[in-house]
Design a protein around this motif. Structure first.
Motif, PDB file in Angstrom:
ATOM      1  N   TYR A  88       0.859  -1.192   0.000  1.00 33.15           N
ATOM      2  CA  TYR A  88       0.000   0.000   0.000  1.00 33.15           C
ATOM      3  C   TYR A  88       0.897   1.244   0.000  1.00 33.15           C
ATOM      4  CZ  TYR A  88      -3.722  -3.266   1.147  1.00 33.15           C
ATOM      5  OH  TYR A  88      -4.619  -4.309   1.119  1.00 33.15           O
ATOM      6  N   PRO A  89       1.471   1.573  -1.139  1.00 34.01           N
ATOM      7  CA  PRO A  89       2.463   2.656  -1.190  1.00 34.01           C
ATOM      8  C   PRO A  89       1.914   4.026  -0.825  1.00 34.01           C
ATOM      9  CG  PRO A  89       1.906   1.873  -3.393  1.00 34.01           C
ATOM     10  CD  PRO A  89       1.320   0.899  -2.447  1.00 34.01           C
ATOM     11  N   ASP A  90       0.593   4.197  -0.840  1.00 32.15           N
ATOM     12  CA  ASP A  90       0.003   5.481  -0.454  1.00 32.15           C
ATOM     13  C   ASP A  90      -0.415   5.509   1.008  1.00 32.15           C
ATOM     14  OD1 ASP A  90       0.255   6.528  -3.040  1.00 32.15           O
ATOM     15  OD2 ASP A  90      -1.641   5.627  -3.669  1.00 32.15           O
ATOM     16  N   CYS A  91      -0.110   4.459   1.737  1.00 40.12           N
ATOM     17  CA  CYS A  91      -0.531   4.351   3.132  1.00 40.12           C
ATOM     18  C   CYS A  91       0.416   5.137   4.047  1.00 40.12           C
ATOM     19  CB  CYS A  91      -0.557   2.875   3.541  1.00 40.12           C
ATOM     20  SG  CYS A  91      -1.198   2.573   5.187  1.00 40.12           S
ATOM     21  N   GLN A  92      -0.166   5.837   5.010  1.00 37.72           N
ATOM     22  CA  GLN A  92       0.599   6.549   6.034  1.00 37.72           C
ATOM     23  C   GLN A  92       0.523   5.744   7.330  1.00 37.72           C
ATOM     24  OE1 GLN A  92       2.327   9.528   5.579  1.00 37.72           O
ATOM     25  NE2 GLN A  92       3.171   9.180   7.636  1.00 37.72           N
ATOM     26  N   ILE A  93       1.675   5.456   7.937  1.00 37.44           N
ATOM     27  CA  ILE A  93       1.731   4.590   9.110  1.00 37.44           C
ATOM     28  C   ILE A  93       2.313   5.347  10.296  1.00 37.44           C
ATOM     29  CG2 ILE A  93       2.693   2.467  10.093  1.00 37.44           C
ATOM     30  CD1 ILE A  93       2.907   1.390   7.219  1.00 37.44           C
ATOM     31  N   ASP A  94       1.597   5.319  11.412  1.00 35.84           N
ATOM     32  CA  ASP A  94       2.141   5.721  12.702  1.00 35.84           C
ATOM     33  C   ASP A  94       2.425   4.446  13.487  1.00 35.84           C
ATOM     34  OD1 ASP A  94       1.847   8.439  12.186  1.00 35.84           O
ATOM     35  OD2 ASP A  94      -0.144   8.534  13.097  1.00 35.84           O
ATOM     36  N   ALA A  95       3.597   4.360  14.106  1.00 32.75           N
ATOM     37  CA  ALA A  95       3.974   3.172  14.874  1.00 32.75           C
ATOM     38  C   ALA A  95       4.443   3.613  16.254  1.00 32.75           C
ATOM     39  CB  ALA A  95       5.078   2.392  14.162  1.00 32.75           C
ATOM     40  N   VAL A  96       3.780   3.095  17.291  1.00 32.57           N
ATOM     41  CA  VAL A  96       4.135   3.402  18.665  1.00 32.57           C
ATOM     42  C   VAL A  96       4.964   2.247  19.217  1.00 32.57           C
ATOM     43  CG1 VAL A  96       3.283   3.968  20.972  1.00 32.57           C
ATOM     44  CG2 VAL A  96       1.995   4.704  18.949  1.00 32.57           C
ATOM     45  N   GLU A  97       6.170   2.555  19.697  1.00 35.93           N
ATOM     46  CA  GLU A  97       7.060   1.528  20.233  1.00 35.93           C
ATOM     47  C   GLU A  97       7.664   2.021  21.547  1.00 35.93           C
ATOM     48  OE1 GLU A  97       9.023  -1.379  21.462  1.00 35.93           O
ATOM     49  OE2 GLU A  97       7.985  -1.742  19.555  1.00 35.93           O
ATOM     50  N   LEU A  98       7.537   1.178  22.581  1.00 36.42           N
ATOM     51  CA  LEU A  98       7.991   1.538  23.918  1.00 36.42           C
ATOM     52  C   LEU A  98       9.511   1.571  24.039  1.00 36.42           C
ATOM     53  CD1 LEU A  98       7.236   2.055  26.919  1.00 36.42           C
ATOM     54  CD2 LEU A  98       7.238  -0.441  27.222  1.00 36.42           C
ATOM     55  N   ARG A  99      10.213   0.701  23.299  1.00 34.10           N
ATOM     56  CA  ARG A  99      11.633   0.483  23.524  1.00 34.10           C
ATOM     57  C   ARG A  99      12.475   1.128  22.409  1.00 34.10           C
ATOM     58  NH1 ARG A  99      11.772  -5.912  25.196  1.00 34.10           N
ATOM     59  NH2 ARG A  99      13.923  -5.367  25.817  1.00 34.10           N
ATOM     60  N   PRO A 100      13.164   2.234  22.698  1.00 34.85           N
ATOM     61  CA  PRO A 100      13.987   2.891  21.665  1.00 34.85           C
ATOM     62  C   PRO A 100      15.028   1.965  21.051  1.00 34.85           C
ATOM     63  CG  PRO A 100      13.725   4.327  23.564  1.00 34.85           C
ATOM     64  CD  PRO A 100      13.164   2.997  23.960  1.00 34.85           C
ATOM     65  N   ARG A 101      15.589   1.072  21.848  1.00 33.84           N
ATOM     66  CA  ARG A 101      16.603   0.162  21.324  1.00 33.84           C
ATOM     67  C   ARG A 101      16.013  -0.753  20.262  1.00 33.84           C
ATOM     68  NH1 ARG A 101      21.341  -0.366  19.423  1.00 33.84           N
ATOM     69  NH2 ARG A 101      22.467  -2.271  19.964  1.00 33.84           N
ATOM     70  N   VAL A 102      14.768  -1.170  20.437  1.00 34.99           N
ATOM     71  CA  VAL A 102      14.107  -2.013  19.444  1.00 34.99           C
ATOM     72  C   VAL A 102      13.959  -1.267  18.119  1.00 34.99           C
ATOM     73  CG1 VAL A 102      11.907  -3.142  18.861  1.00 34.99           C
ATOM     74  CG2 VAL A 102      12.935  -3.491  21.118  1.00 34.99           C
ATOM     75  N   VAL A 103      13.636   0.012  18.195  1.00 32.56           N
ATOM     76  CA  VAL A 103      13.535   0.816  16.973  1.00 32.56           C
ATOM     77  C   VAL A 103      14.886   0.872  16.258  1.00 32.56           C
ATOM     78  CG1 VAL A 103      13.028   3.103  16.033  1.00 32.56           C
ATOM     79  CG2 VAL A 103      11.653   2.190  17.915  1.00 32.56           C
ATOM     80  N   GLU A 104      15.950   1.108  17.014  1.00 27.68           N
ATOM     81  CA  GLU A 104      17.290   1.152  16.427  1.00 27.68           C
ATOM     82  C   GLU A 104      17.621  -0.157  15.711  1.00 27.68           C
ATOM     83  OE1 GLU A 104      20.082   2.026  19.488  1.00 27.68           O
ATOM     84  OE2 GLU A 104      19.080   3.875  20.106  1.00 27.68           O
ATOM     85  N   LEU A 105      17.289  -1.262  16.335  1.00 32.36           N
ATOM     86  CA  LEU A 105      17.612  -2.568  15.750  1.00 32.36           C
ATOM     87  C   LEU A 105      16.720  -2.875  14.549  1.00 32.36           C
ATOM     88  CD1 LEU A 105      18.168  -4.555  19.053  1.00 32.36           C
ATOM     89  CD2 LEU A 105      19.914  -3.728  17.469  1.00 32.36           C
ATOM     90  N   ALA A 106      15.490  -2.393  14.566  1.00 31.59           N
ATOM     91  CA  ALA A 106      14.616  -2.571  13.397  1.00 31.59           C
ATOM     92  C   ALA A 106      15.221  -1.886  12.182  1.00 31.59           C
ATOM     93  CB  ALA A 106      13.224  -2.032  13.688  1.00 31.59           C
ATOM     94  N   HIS A 107      15.786  -0.706  12.377  1.00 29.16           N
ATOM     95  CA  HIS A 107      16.456  -0.013  11.276  1.00 29.16           C
ATOM     96  C   HIS A 107      17.762  -0.712  10.902  1.00 29.16           C
ATOM     97  CE1 HIS A 107      13.635   3.224  11.261  1.00 29.16           C
ATOM     98  NE2 HIS A 107      14.005   3.744  12.423  1.00 29.16           N
ATOM     99  N   GLY A 108      18.529  -1.134  11.891  1.00 31.73           N
ATOM    100  CA  GLY A 108      19.862  -1.645  11.628  1.00 31.73           C
ATOM    101  C   GLY A 108      19.913  -3.074  11.135  1.00 31.73           C
TER     102      GLY A 108
END
Length: 260
Positions: A88-108
């Motif tokens: 869905y390339p036109d979809c806008q997504i907000d994602a709430v994540e409690l753990r900043p480290r998890v976000v870093e690892l999702a990117h990395g």
């Protein structure tokens, strides 16, 4: 070093506990200190959904087949986000994540894009976001809740007030999908009762085959009494579009909810 039938390629810890990433020849997986996989990535197909429960969560598309705004409560490795951004390339997504480290690892480690304007990652706890976020964070077509830690489902997303707050953030034709765990049975019953109350009974259950997960779906609109007939064409169209087994999801929904 071997771990959970794969090679351990990352290990760290934050205030909520351990975080491990394990890889074999095909799949990279996220763990929170137990064998249970919190997220997974096909190394050659990053947009695909590896885990059965994440596939089943997309049964929410039977309730709203063309989402333009989506809220994810719990990001993990970003499997649902990658899937939606791809299909869905036109979809806008907000994602709430409690753990900043998890976000870093999702990117990395899990190929979640860092500079995609369609993806807005919000640090914090899901219930607090739903209760206190600005009005612009409303009218979501889909809200997908997958908030787990190493020992089970996060308590804060299993209560009646959480579901009531989620209902208030949905668009008029919106839908909610929640990844639940079937044990302990008493807690599951309490969670499902809270969901039923928040959505005036417009809820469905989809057991995940051979797993302990149960995906609960809820809609702002009435659910058709004959799911197999009402959603048959939609299921086949979604299957062709995404490659997921929507006719199988529909069969599971019809069977699990035949008495409701």
């Amino acid at each position: 070093m071997r771990r959970y039938n794969g090679e351990l390629i990352h290990a760290s810890r934050d205030e909520h506990g351990p975080i491990e990433i394990v890889e074999d020849s095909r799949v990279r997986s996220l763990h929170f200190g137990s064998r249970s996989r919190q997220s997974a990535l096909f190394l050659d197909r990053p947009e695909a959904l590896v885990l059965a429960y994440t596939q089943s969560m997309m049964a929410a598309l039977l309730l709203h087949a063309a989402p333009r705004r989506v809220l994810l409560v719990g990001l993990g490795g970003g499997s649902l986000a990658r899937f939606l951004l791809h299909h869905y390339p036109d979809c806008q997504i907000d994602a709430v994540e409690l753990r900043p480290r998890v976000v870093e690892l999702a990117h990395g480690y899990f190929r979640l894009p860092e500079d995609d304007a369609r993806l807005n990652i919000i640090p914090g706890e899901g219930r607090h976001f739903l209760t206190h976020a600005a009005l612009r964070h409303s009218d979501y077509d889909l809200i997908l809740v997958d908030a787990f830690h190493g020992t089970g489902m996060a308590e804060e997303v299993a209560e009646a007030d959480f579901f009531a707050a989620a209902r208030g953030r949905l668009a008029d034709e919106g839908a909610l999908a929640v990844n639940l765990w079937q044990q302990p049975a008493q807690r599951l019953r309490r969670t499902l009762t809270g969901l039923q109350d928040a959505f005036a009974g417009r809820c469905l259950q989809l057991p995940v085959p051979t797993r302990g997960n149960l995906v609960a779906l809820a809609s702002t609109r009435p659910v058709p009494p004959d799911l197999a007939t009402a959603w048959d064409l939609r299921a086949h169209a979604l299957s062709r579009f995404t490659g997921l087994d929507f006719p199988g999801f529909l069969e599971g929904l019809a069977e699990a909810n035949s008495a409701s």
